[in-house]
Motif scaffolding. Sequence first.
Motif, short mmCIF file in Angstrom:
data_model
loop_
_atom_site.label_atom_id
_atom_site.label_comp_id
_atom_site.label_asym_id
_atom_site.label_seq_id
_atom_site.Cartn_x
_atom_site.Cartn_y
_atom_site.Cartn_z
N VAL A 56 -5.37 6.13 -2.91
CA VAL A 56 -6.60 5.58 -3.48
C VAL A 56 -7.61 6.72 -3.65
O VAL A 56 -7.78 7.54 -2.75
N GLY A 57 -8.22 6.77 -4.83
CA GLY A 57 -9.21 7.80 -5.11
C GLY A 57 -8.67 8.98 -5.89
O GLY A 57 -9.44 9.77 -6.42
N THR A 58 -7.34 9.10 -5.98
CA THR A 58 -6.77 10.21 -6.75
C THR A 58 -6.81 9.87 -8.25
O THR A 58 -6.84 8.69 -8.62
N PRO A 59 -6.80 10.89 -9.11
CA PRO A 59 -6.80 10.62 -10.55
C PRO A 59 -5.63 9.75 -11.01
O PRO A 59 -5.78 8.89 -11.88
N GLU A 60 -4.46 9.97 -10.39
CA GLU A 60 -3.28 9.19 -10.77
C GLU A 60 -3.46 7.71 -10.43
O GLU A 60 -3.11 6.84 -11.22
N ARG A 61 -4.00 7.44 -9.26
CA ARG A 61 -4.21 6.05 -8.84
C ARG A 61 -5.29 5.40 -9.71
O ARG A 61 -5.17 4.24 -10.09
N GLU A 62 -6.34 6.14 -10.05
CA GLU A 62 -7.40 5.62 -10.90
C GLU A 62 -6.87 5.31 -12.30
O GLU A 62 -7.23 4.29 -12.89
N ALA A 63 -6.01 6.16 -12.83
CA ALA A 63 -5.41 5.91 -14.15
C ALA A 63 -4.57 4.63 -14.12
O ALA A 63 -4.64 3.82 -15.04
N ASP A 75 0.83 -1.21 0.00
CA ASP A 75 0.00 0.00 0.00
C ASP A 75 0.87 1.26 0.00
O ASP A 75 0.57 2.22 -0.73
N ALA A 76 1.92 1.26 0.80
CA ALA A 76 2.80 2.43 0.86
C ALA A 76 3.51 2.65 -0.48
O ALA A 76 3.65 3.79 -0.94
N ILE A 77 3.94 1.57 -1.10
CA ILE A 77 4.61 1.67 -2.40
C ILE A 77 3.63 2.20 -3.46
O ILE A 77 3.96 3.10 -4.23
N MET A 78 2.42 1.66 -3.47
CA MET A 78 1.40 2.11 -4.42
C MET A 78 1.07 3.58 -4.20
O MET A 78 0.95 4.35 -5.16
N ASP A 79 0.91 3.98 -2.96
CA ASP A 79 0.62 5.38 -2.64
C ASP A 79 1.74 6.29 -3.13
O ASP A 79 1.49 7.36 -3.69
N GLU A 80 2.98 5.86 -2.93
CA GLU A 80 4.14 6.67 -3.31
C GLU A 80 4.25 6.80 -4.83
O GLU A 80 4.51 7.87 -5.35
N ARG A 81 4.06 5.69 -5.53
CA ARG A 81 4.25 5.69 -6.99
C ARG A 81 3.05 6.22 -7.76
O ARG A 81 3.23 6.85 -8.80
N TYR A 82 1.84 5.90 -7.29
CA TYR A 82 0.65 6.20 -8.09
C TYR A 82 -0.37 7.08 -7.38
O TYR A 82 -1.45 7.32 -7.91
N GLY A 83 -0.06 7.56 -6.20
CA GLY A 83 -0.97 8.42 -5.46
C GLY A 83 -1.89 7.61 -4.57
O GLY A 83 -2.00 6.39 -4.68
#
Length: 97
Positions: A21-28, A11-19
Amino acid sequence: MQERDDVMSVDAIMDERYGKVGTPEREAFRKEAYAYCVGKIIRDGRKSEGLTQQELADRVGTKKSYISRIETGSVDPSAGLFLSIINALGLSIVRPL
């Protein structure tokens, strides 16, 4: 258990790399990952059945180039086309019990 500085949660890695959850970057990223997985399922199923992209396209009424774009994750097929492809490959979507 010993704490390590070189280990992070997924989760921390995903948050760091892609924003977050719920942000446009994470959704993309989620959409890209989904398209990749759908393409892999279709490509693996097609190869397992010994079909070419053209043969699969003929079975479902689309163009070879569209099947190619689906398999590479460049496009996301509509739900109807996805189900037609799954059916043409003899696959099924089963809901776990």
